[in-house]
Scaffold this motif. Structure first.
Motif: not given
Length: 96
Positions: A7-10, A14-16, A48-54
């Motif tokens: 998740l951190t890698s993703i 996404l930040d890039d 979507s990534l924020a939801l996945l992290r939750e």
């Protein structure tokens, strides 16, 4: 890799992407439909990534199921006195 590492890698990717879209927006202008769609898609990926992290943070880690030991001792044959052998028919009759 662990779930957290993935998740951190993703998140880094996404930040890039977000920074690259920002630079592209500056070069092309933010008024075009195409660049707005790319910006919107990048925003959706972030959400979507924020939801996945939750979800990943609240889900319990998967555990292996408990093993059940089955004894090697023979079963009591009186348990099956009133039943037929499956697929073979009754003991005192012949198969068709």
């Amino acid at each position: 890799m662990s779930e957290y590492d993935e998740l951190t890698s993703i998140q880094r990717c996404l930040d890039d992407l977000y920074r690259s879209v920002g630079r592209l927006e500056q070069q092309m202008g933010s008024g075009g439909l195409e660049i707005r769609r790319v910006r919107t898609d990048a925003d959706h990926l972030r959400e979507s990534l924020a939801l996945l992290r939750e979800t990943a943070g609240t889900s319990a880690p998967q555990r292996r199921p408990e093993l059940v030991t089955i004894s090697d001792t023979p079963y009591d044959t009186t348990l099956w006195t009133d039943s037929d052998d499956e697929g073979l028919g009754a003991r005192d009759r012949h198969a068709p």
